[in-house]
Design a protein around this motif. Structure first.
Motif, PDB file in Angstrom:
ATOM      1  N   UNK A   3     -24.294  85.274  59.174  1.00 27.38           N
ATOM      2  CA  UNK A   3     -23.909  86.406  60.020  1.00 27.38           C
ATOM      3  C   UNK A   3     -23.394  85.955  61.385  1.00 27.38           C
ATOM      4  N   UNK A   4     -24.003  84.946  61.973  1.00 28.22           N
ATOM      5  CA  UNK A   4     -23.565  84.462  63.288  1.00 28.22           C
ATOM      6  C   UNK A   4     -22.167  83.847  63.199  1.00 28.22           C
ATOM      7  N   UNK A   5     -21.935  83.016  62.199  1.00 29.62           N
ATOM      8  CA  UNK A   5     -20.618  82.386  62.033  1.00 29.62           C
ATOM      9  C   UNK A   5     -19.546  83.446  61.773  1.00 29.62           C
ATOM     10  N   UNK A   6     -19.867  84.447  60.981  1.00 31.87           N
ATOM     11  CA  UNK A   6     -18.912  85.531  60.711  1.00 31.87           C
ATOM     12  C   UNK A   6     -18.589  86.285  61.994  1.00 31.87           C
ATOM     13  N   UNK A   7     -19.606  86.603  62.790  1.00 34.09           N
ATOM     14  CA  UNK A   7     -19.398  87.321  64.056  1.00 34.09           C
ATOM     15  C   UNK A   7     -18.469  86.530  64.975  1.00 34.09           C
ATOM     16  N   UNK A   8     -18.711  85.240  65.104  1.00 33.03           N
ATOM     17  CA  UNK A   8     -17.882  84.391  65.965  1.00 33.03           C
ATOM     18  C   UNK A   8     -16.450  84.316  65.454  1.00 33.03           C
ATOM     19  N   UNK A   9     -16.280  84.187  64.147  1.00 34.63           N
ATOM     20  CA  UNK A   9     -14.942  84.107  63.559  1.00 34.63           C
ATOM     21  C   UNK A   9     -14.169  85.417  63.776  1.00 34.63           C
ATOM     22  N   UNK A  10     -14.826  86.540  63.574  1.00 29.63           N
ATOM     23  CA  UNK A  10     -14.173  87.844  63.747  1.00 29.63           C
ATOM     24  C   UNK A  10     -13.705  88.008  65.190  1.00 29.63           C
ATOM     25  N   UNK A  11     -14.561  87.701  66.146  1.00 32.32           N
ATOM     26  CA  UNK A  11     -14.211  87.896  67.548  1.00 32.32           C
ATOM     27  C   UNK A  11     -13.118  86.926  67.982  1.00 32.32           C
ATOM     28  N   UNK A  12     -13.162  85.699  67.518  1.00 27.71           N
ATOM     29  CA  UNK A  12     -12.061  84.754  67.813  1.00 27.71           C
ATOM     30  C   UNK A  12     -10.732  85.313  67.331  1.00 27.71           C
ATOM     31  N   UNK A  32     -23.000  87.846  68.922  1.00 28.07           N
ATOM     32  CA  UNK A  32     -24.014  87.817  67.871  1.00 28.07           C
ATOM     33  C   UNK A  32     -23.838  89.102  67.077  1.00 28.07           C
ATOM     34  N   UNK A  33     -24.358  89.176  65.878  1.00 23.84           N
ATOM     35  CA  UNK A  33     -24.234  90.425  65.117  1.00 23.84           C
ATOM     36  C   UNK A  33     -24.761  91.616  65.931  1.00 23.84           C
ATOM     37  N   UNK A  34     -23.883  92.602  66.161  1.00 23.02           N
ATOM     38  CA  UNK A  34     -24.266  93.801  66.889  1.00 23.02           C
ATOM     39  C   UNK A  34     -24.375  93.636  68.390  1.00 23.02           C
ATOM     40  N   UNK A  35     -23.821  92.552  68.926  1.00 21.57           N
ATOM     41  CA  UNK A  35     -23.955  92.294  70.371  1.00 21.57           C
ATOM     42  C   UNK A  35     -22.787  91.460  70.875  1.00 21.57           C
ATOM     43  N   UNK A  36     -22.373  91.747  72.117  1.00 21.19           N
ATOM     44  CA  UNK A  36     -21.336  90.950  72.761  1.00 21.19           C
ATOM     45  C   UNK A  36     -21.543  90.991  74.270  1.00 21.19           C
ATOM     46  N   UNK A  37     -21.342  89.848  74.913  1.00 24.67           N
ATOM     47  CA  UNK A  37     -21.398  89.762  76.375  1.00 24.67           C
ATOM     48  C   UNK A  37     -20.088  89.152  76.851  1.00 24.67           C
ATOM     49  N   UNK A  61     -13.102  96.697  80.245  1.00 30.85           N
ATOM     50  CA  UNK A  61     -14.039  95.609  79.947  1.00 30.85           C
ATOM     51  C   UNK A  61     -15.127  96.099  78.998  1.00 30.85           C
ATOM     52  N   UNK A  62     -15.692  97.264  79.284  1.00 36.48           N
ATOM     53  CA  UNK A  62     -16.742  97.821  78.424  1.00 36.48           C
ATOM     54  C   UNK A  62     -16.214  98.079  77.021  1.00 36.48           C
ATOM     55  N   UNK A  63     -15.005  98.617  76.936  1.00 44.33           N
ATOM     56  CA  UNK A  63     -14.412  98.923  75.635  1.00 44.33           C
ATOM     57  C   UNK A  63     -14.138  97.651  74.842  1.00 44.33           C
ATOM     58  N   UNK A  64     -13.722  96.595  75.512  1.00 44.75           N
ATOM     59  CA  UNK A  64     -13.501  95.316  74.821  1.00 44.75           C
ATOM     60  C   UNK A  64     -14.820  94.763  74.278  1.00 44.75           C
ATOM     61  N   UNK A  65     -15.859  94.772  75.117  1.00 47.91           N
ATOM     62  CA  UNK A  65     -17.175  94.284  74.664  1.00 47.91           C
ATOM     63  C   UNK A  65     -17.668  95.122  73.485  1.00 47.91           C
ATOM     64  N   UNK A  66     -17.481  96.436  73.572  1.00 48.66           N
ATOM     65  CA  UNK A  66     -17.848  97.359  72.491  1.00 48.66           C
ATOM     66  C   UNK A  66     -17.085  97.018  71.216  1.00 48.66           C
ATOM     67  N   UNK A  68     -15.601  94.225  70.298  1.00 47.39           N
ATOM     68  CA  UNK A  68     -16.029  92.942  69.732  1.00 47.39           C
ATOM     69  C   UNK A  68     -17.410  93.078  69.093  1.00 47.39           C
ATOM     70  N   UNK A  69     -18.342  93.717  69.809  1.00 49.46           N
ATOM     71  CA  UNK A  69     -19.704  93.856  69.292  1.00 49.46           C
ATOM     72  C   UNK A  69     -19.780  94.648  68.006  1.00 49.46           C
ATOM     73  N   UNK A  70     -19.007  95.725  67.893  1.00 46.60           N
ATOM     74  CA  UNK A  70     -19.132  96.566  66.697  1.00 46.60           C
ATOM     75  C   UNK A  70     -18.358  96.019  65.502  1.00 46.60           C
ATOM     76  N   UNK A  71     -17.521  95.028  65.714  1.00 45.47           N
ATOM     77  CA  UNK A  71     -16.805  94.414  64.592  1.00 45.47           C
ATOM     78  C   UNK A  71     -17.495  93.161  64.059  1.00 45.47           C
TER      79      UNK A  71
END
Length: 139
Positions: A3-12, A32-37, A61-66, A68-71
């Motif tokens: 899950x962590x590797x998938x989250x990082x790949x999606x956001x990249x 991380x899954x369900x989270x972005x900073x 900025x908030x919308x971008x973090x949102x 990334x986090x929800x994807x």
């Protein structure tokens, strides 16, 4: 893939195609899954007629973090509703950090809270977003 590797790949992959987040100067600090900073610095060209940052800057900025986090779960997910409050002004030179955290999720709908703070750890924006998860997987 875990899950962590998938989250990082999606956001990249998302960041590589996200011209707006790059224009803002968004830097993804943690995913991380369900989270972005994320973090960015407010520039002079981002101010409104009152000399403070336009509300769209903290919102962006908030919308971008949102986004990334929800994807991070691996399915194409989009915002269907969101809202924001601005308890403090943002000034040129401020360094903003947005932390998006999934509060609740079902198979299709997820709810996120994004807190945006300045370099003094003062909350400058609170964003709530509702996301819709599709069946389509990220490449």
């Amino acid at each position: 893939m875990n899950a962590q590797a998938r989250a990082e790949q999606v956001v990249r992959g998302m960041m590589a195609r996200d011209e707006f987040s790059r224009w803002l100067g968004v830097e993804v600090l943690e995913i991380a899954p369900g989270r972005c900073r994320c973090r960015m610095q407010v520039r002079e060209e981002m101010v409104n007629g009152f000399g403070v940052a336009h509300g769209a800057i903290a919102f962006g900025l908030a919308d971008s973090a949102f986004a990334f986090g929800c994807n991070t779960e691996g399915h194409v997910t989009m915002s269907i509703e969101n809202g924001i409050s601005y308890p403090r002004p943002v000034h040129p030179g401020d360094v903003l950090t947005a932390v998006a955290t999934e509060e609740s999720a079902g198979r299709r709908i997820a709810f996120f809270l994004v807190r945006v703070t300045n370099q003094r750890e003062e909350t400058v924006a609170l964003f709530r977003g509702t996301a819709y998860r599709t069946d389509k997987e990220h490449p």
